[in-house]
Each structure stands twice: as C-alpha cells, then as structure tokens.
Design a protein around this motif. Sequence first.
Motif, short mmCIF file in Angstrom:
data_model
loop_
_atom_site.label_atom_id
_atom_site.label_comp_id
_atom_site.label_asym_id
_atom_site.label_seq_id
_atom_site.Cartn_x
_atom_site.Cartn_y
_atom_site.Cartn_z
N ILE A 11 -7.37 -3.83 6.12
CA ILE A 11 -7.05 -2.46 6.55
C ILE A 11 -8.32 -1.60 6.60
N ALA A 12 -8.26 -0.60 7.47
CA ALA A 12 -9.32 0.41 7.54
C ALA A 12 -8.67 1.76 7.29
N VAL A 13 -9.28 2.56 6.43
CA VAL A 13 -8.80 3.93 6.21
C VAL A 13 -9.69 4.87 7.02
N PHE A 14 -9.07 5.82 7.71
CA PHE A 14 -9.80 6.85 8.44
C PHE A 14 -9.62 8.17 7.66
N ALA A 15 -10.71 8.81 7.29
CA ALA A 15 -10.60 10.07 6.53
C ALA A 15 -11.75 10.99 6.90
N SER A 16 -11.50 12.30 6.75
CA SER A 16 -12.52 13.29 7.10
C SER A 16 -12.90 14.18 5.93
N GLN A 21 3.04 1.71 -0.82
CA GLN A 21 4.34 1.06 -0.56
C GLN A 21 4.53 0.83 0.94
N ALA A 22 4.20 1.85 1.72
CA ALA A 22 4.38 1.76 3.18
C ALA A 22 3.43 0.71 3.77
N ILE A 23 2.21 0.68 3.27
CA ILE A 23 1.23 -0.31 3.78
C ILE A 23 1.74 -1.72 3.47
N ASN A 24 2.23 -1.91 2.25
CA ASN A 24 2.76 -3.23 1.88
C ASN A 24 3.93 -3.63 2.76
N LEU A 25 4.80 -2.66 3.04
CA LEU A 25 5.95 -2.95 3.90
C LEU A 25 5.49 -3.42 5.27
N ALA A 37 -5.20 0.83 -5.80
CA ALA A 37 -4.05 -0.07 -5.66
C ALA A 37 -4.50 -1.45 -5.20
N SER A 38 -5.54 -1.47 -4.38
CA SER A 38 -6.05 -2.75 -3.89
C SER A 38 -6.71 -3.52 -5.05
N ILE A 39 -7.49 -2.83 -5.87
CA ILE A 39 -8.14 -3.49 -7.02
C ILE A 39 -7.09 -4.02 -7.99
N LYS A 40 -6.06 -3.21 -8.22
CA LYS A 40 -5.01 -3.63 -9.18
C LYS A 40 -4.10 -4.72 -8.62
N GLY A 41 -4.24 -5.00 -7.33
CA GLY A 41 -3.38 -6.02 -6.72
C GLY A 41 -2.00 -5.49 -6.34
N ILE A 42 -1.81 -4.16 -6.46
CA ILE A 42 -0.54 -3.56 -6.05
C ILE A 42 -0.46 -3.57 -4.52
N LEU A 43 -1.61 -3.33 -3.91
CA LEU A 43 -1.68 -3.32 -2.45
C LEU A 43 -2.04 -4.73 -1.98
N LYS A 44 -1.20 -5.25 -1.13
CA LYS A 44 -1.43 -6.62 -0.66
C LYS A 44 -2.31 -6.59 0.59
N ALA A 45 -3.50 -6.03 0.44
CA ALA A 45 -4.39 -5.88 1.57
C ALA A 45 -5.82 -5.78 1.08
N ILE A 78 -9.74 -5.81 11.76
CA ILE A 78 -8.80 -4.90 11.09
C ILE A 78 -7.38 -5.11 11.65
N ASP A 79 -6.42 -5.29 10.74
CA ASP A 79 -5.02 -5.48 11.13
C ASP A 79 -4.25 -4.17 11.19
#
Length: 205
Positions: free
Chosen positions: A7-12, A183-187, A24-32, A84-85
């Motif tokens: 995944i890529a995050v876009f932020a300003s 949660q939404a990203i995982n879904l 969440a990614s480090i903790k393994g909560i985010l499957k990405a 990037i998916d």
Amino acid sequence: MEKLKNIAVFASGNGSNFQAIAEASIKGILKAELKLLVCDSPRAFVLSRAKKFKVQTFLINARDYPNKEDFEDEIIRNLKAEKIDLIVLAGFMRILSPYFIRQYENRIINIHPALLPSFKGAHAIKDAFDYGVKLTGVTVHFVDEKMDHGPIILQEALRVRDKDSLESLEEKIHKLEHKIYSQAINLFLSGRLRIRGRRVHKIIL
Ligand code: GRF
C-alpha cells in the motif's frame, strides 16, 4: 507464507492516520506492507513520521510540473515501481484527476471525518460541530471522480455530548479514524469487497 500486498499512503499534513497505519503494520494488525508515502508538501509533519518509521517517501511539488497530468504521471511511475496494490488517501489535500483515478480504478480509498454524505469538504469536523449534530462519525470510501463521494466501505458513528468542545470531538474522531482505517484496508486486501453500484458488499470467501 503469502506475500503481503503493497500500500501507499498519500498525505499532505499532520499524518496521524499515516502513523496509525504504520503502527498497525508493525504490529501485524494490518495485513499489508506500507511501501510508500506520497507527500505533496515539504513542510508536512507526516514526513518526520515516515522517517521515524523508515517508510520510503516520495515528496513531490506540483509547481515543478507544467500541468496536472505530468505531475500525476510522475506519481504513477513511482507507484508502479513499488507495485502498489492500494492507494490510501489520508489527508491528501489535492483532488486526483479522472485520468489518475482510471489508472487505479477501485483501488483508491479515502477517509473522511464525518458521516457522508453529510459534511463533505475540508472542515467536516468543525462543520458538523457548528451545525449542532448529535451524531457524527467517520467514513471510509472508494474514491471516484467526485469529491467525498465514492461507494462507502465502512462507517462508524460517534455521539456528540453536550460537554464536547470542538477539540474533544476532533480527538474522538481521529481516534476512531485510526481504528477503522486499518480495518477497511484489511477488508479491501482480503479480496472480500464487491462494489455493486453505490453499495459495497462484504462477501464470505
Ligand atoms: C483526517 O481527519 C482525515 O479524515 C481527513 O484529513 C485528516 C488527516 O489527518 N481526510 P492526519 O493528517 O492523518 O492527522
């Protein structure tokens, strides 16, 4: 083990959602795998957060490009290089063109700090608070060609208490955002979402 999706995050700006996703990614909560931060503002605090979390950053200034298409093409080149998916917009203060959206159709999501379709735009928390709503919340939706408009993936409501100030409401909204965005990203990445017109169904695999 199955390879994680990228995944890529876009932020300003501030980047609290970026940080929540990185954690969440480090903790393994985010499957990405959080592969890339795309940022369009050299003074954005999110840049320091990305450095801290050692997330590769692509900083791009729209003024360095003669037109929007060239600017977006440069971003697309970087996204392709990183395979990037999913693109995760988190406070990205720029409207993506239909050209860009077509390249990543149904693979761009956004988070909005209100219950859409109420209170679209950049000042949603304040607008809802000033309006005197008793319920507000957070929406995660697919991005289409209209602002704050695409099919809704997740929404969660939050009660506005009499004792709430704008600041306390902002704090609660952000906390909720940090929870539901992963949660939404995982879904999405689980491949269980199906878009049917304006509706997003969660199918059982
Ligand atoms: C969030 O409230 C998000 O809903 C909106 O922009 C804000 C970004 O906050 N789209 P942050 O930069 O992630 O702290």
